[in-house]
Design an enzyme around this catalytic site. Structure first.
Site, PDB file in Angstrom:
ATOM      1  N   CYS A  75      -0.696   0.869   3.488  1.00  0.00           N
ATOM      2  CA  CYS A  75      -0.670  -0.505   2.965  1.00  0.00           C
ATOM      3  C   CYS A  75       0.375  -0.592   1.854  1.00  0.00           C
ATOM      4  O   CYS A  75       0.635   0.380   1.147  1.00  0.00           O
ATOM      5  CB  CYS A  75      -2.052  -0.884   2.426  1.00  0.00           C
ATOM      6  SG  CYS A  75      -2.137  -2.615   1.864  1.00  0.00           S
TER       7      CYS A  75
ATOM      8  N   ASP B 132      -0.013  -2.018  -0.844  1.00  0.00           N
ATOM      9  CA  ASP B 132      -0.743  -2.062  -2.118  1.00  0.00           C
ATOM     10  C   ASP B 132      -0.200  -1.032  -3.111  1.00  0.00           C
ATOM     11  O   ASP B 132      -0.087   0.153  -2.785  1.00  0.00           O
ATOM     12  CB  ASP B 132      -2.234  -1.795  -1.839  1.00  0.00           C
ATOM     13  CG  ASP B 132      -3.108  -2.145  -3.031  1.00  0.00           C
ATOM     14  OD1 ASP B 132      -2.886  -1.583  -4.124  1.00  0.00           O
ATOM     15  OD2 ASP B 132      -4.014  -2.986  -2.869  1.00  0.00           O
TER      16      ASP B 132
ATOM     17  N   ARG C 280      -1.511   0.379  -5.500  1.00  0.00           N
ATOM     18  CA  ARG C 280      -2.464   1.397  -5.963  1.00  0.00           C
ATOM     19  C   ARG C 280      -2.618   2.560  -4.994  1.00  0.00           C
ATOM     20  O   ARG C 280      -3.429   3.459  -5.212  1.00  0.00           O
ATOM     21  CB  ARG C 280      -3.837   0.741  -6.198  1.00  0.00           C
ATOM     22  CG  ARG C 280      -3.809  -0.342  -7.260  1.00  0.00           C
ATOM     23  CD  ARG C 280      -5.055  -1.207  -7.188  1.00  0.00           C
ATOM     24  NE  ARG C 280      -5.132  -1.924  -5.913  1.00  0.00           N
ATOM     25  CZ  ARG C 280      -6.156  -2.696  -5.554  1.00  0.00           C
ATOM     26  NH1 ARG C 280      -7.175  -2.850  -6.365  1.00  0.00           N
ATOM     27  NH2 ARG C 280      -6.155  -3.317  -4.385  1.00  0.00           N
TER      28      ARG C 280
ATOM     29  N   HIS D  44      -7.220   1.421   2.950  1.00  0.00           N
ATOM     30  CA  HIS D  44      -7.890   1.680   1.668  1.00  0.00           C
ATOM     31  C   HIS D  44      -8.966   0.641   1.412  1.00  0.00           C
ATOM     32  O   HIS D  44      -8.808  -0.524   1.759  1.00  0.00           O
ATOM     33  CB  HIS D  44      -6.870   1.683   0.514  1.00  0.00           C
ATOM     34  CG  HIS D  44      -6.229   0.343   0.273  1.00  0.00           C
ATOM     35  ND1 HIS D  44      -6.619  -0.499  -0.741  1.00  0.00           N
ATOM     36  CD2 HIS D  44      -5.258  -0.319   0.944  1.00  0.00           C
ATOM     37  CE1 HIS D  44      -5.895  -1.611  -0.695  1.00  0.00           C
ATOM     38  NE2 HIS D  44      -5.068  -1.535   0.309  1.00  0.00           N
TER      39      HIS D  44
ATOM     40  N   CYS E  45      -8.893  -3.486   0.142  1.00  0.00           N
ATOM     41  CA  CYS E  45      -7.626  -4.022   0.666  1.00  0.00           C
ATOM     42  C   CYS E  45      -7.643  -5.558   0.673  1.00  0.00           C
ATOM     43  O   CYS E  45      -8.492  -6.181   1.316  1.00  0.00           O
ATOM     44  CB  CYS E  45      -7.385  -3.504   2.089  1.00  0.00           C
ATOM     45  SG  CYS E  45      -5.780  -3.998   2.749  1.00  0.00           S
TER      46      CYS E  45
HETATM   47 CO    CO Z   1      -4.212  -3.137   1.279  1.00  0.00          CO
END
Ligand code: CO
Length: 209
Positions: free
Chosen positions: A42, A44, A46, A98, A101
Site C-alpha cells: 500500500c 500508506d 506508515r 495492512h 488501511c
Molecule cells: Co493502505
C-alpha cells in the site's frame, strides 16, 4: 527550515553513515540490480517496505498503490510485474496489506470520493465475493480487519491469473506468491496465504503455452 529541506539533509547523513560502514556501498550497487523479491504494498506512509523487512537497497523491487491492488488492466502494475518476473527473475512476489488501511475503510463505506471510486471499486468486488462471511460479522471492526485480509488473498489470486506469472511457472517453476498483512500497532507481519508455482487458479483463468 522548510520541511522538505530536512529530507535533503537527512540524505547527506545517510550517505555518510553507509560509507562509514562500507566504503563500497554505492559502487557495489551502480551496475545492476538482482532483487529476489517483488513487493506489492500500500502507498500508506506508515508501511515502509524496506524498513519493516530489514532489506537494503538492491533487495526489494517495489510497487505501491492505494490498498495494494493487483488490477488486471493496470498497465503500471503489469509493467512492474513483467519486468520483475521476466528480466529480474524474482523468486518471490509479496502482496502486503495492512490493518488500518484507509483504502479498504472507504471501500466499506458508501462515500463518493471522485476518481478514486473507480479504484476502490475493486475492493467492493472483494466484499461481494466474500459477502456471506463478511455480512455474518456484526462487529464492524472485525469485518474491516477481515476485508483487509481477504483483499490481500484476492490480489494474490489475481497475480496467479496473469499469463506473466503462469508462463514463468511453466518455464522456470517460479515465482512463489505470498500474501501478508502488516500490523501498524505491533510492527509485525503475518503470513496469510501462499501460492506455490504451478498451483493453478480456477480453470477458466488457466493459460496454455
Ligand atoms: Co493502505
Amino acid at each position: 527550515m522548510e520541511s522538505y529541506k530536512k529530507l535533503l539533509l537527512e540524505n547527506k547523513a545517510w550517505v555518510k553513515e553507509k560509507m562509514d560502514l562500507r566504503p563500497d556501498f554505492f559502487l557495489r550497487l551502480k551496475d545492476e540490480q538482482t532483487p529476489e523479491f517483488l513487493w506489492i504494498g500500500c502507498s500508506d506512509s506508515r508501511v515502509p517496505a524496506e524498513d519493516i523487512t530489514g532489506t537494503e537497497p538492491g533487495e526489494l523491487f517495489v510497487h505501491r498503490n492505494v490498498a495494494n491492488l493487483v488490477v488486471h488492466t493496470d498497465l503500471n502494475l503489469l509493467s512492474v510485474l513483467q519486468y520483475a518476473v521476466e528480466a529480474l527473475k524474482v523468486k518471490h512476489i509479496i502482496v502486503c496489506g495492512h490493518y488500518g488501511c484507509g483504502g479498504v475503510k472507504n471501500a466499506l463505506s458508501h462515500k463518493s470520493l471522485g476518481l478514486i471510486n473507480k479504484w476502490l471499486r475493486n475492493i467492493k468486488d472483494v466484499y461481494r465475493i466474500h459477502k456471506a462471511e463478511l455480512d455474518n460479522m456484526p462487529d464492524m471492526d472485525a469485518r474491516y480487519r477481515r476485508l483487509i485480509e481477504l483483499n490481500v488473498e484476492e490480489q494474490v489470486k489475481n497475480l496467479s491469473e496473469t499469463s506473466i506469472v503462469q508462463y514463468a511457472w511453466f518455464k522456470e517453476q517460479r515465482p512463489c506468491l505470498h500474501g501478508w498483512v502488516y500490523d501498524l500497532h505491533s510492527g509485525y507481519l503475518k503470513e496469510l496465504t501462499m501460492i506455490k508455482p504451478g498451483e493453478m487458479p480456477d480453470d477458466i483463468y488457466r493459460f496454455e503455452f
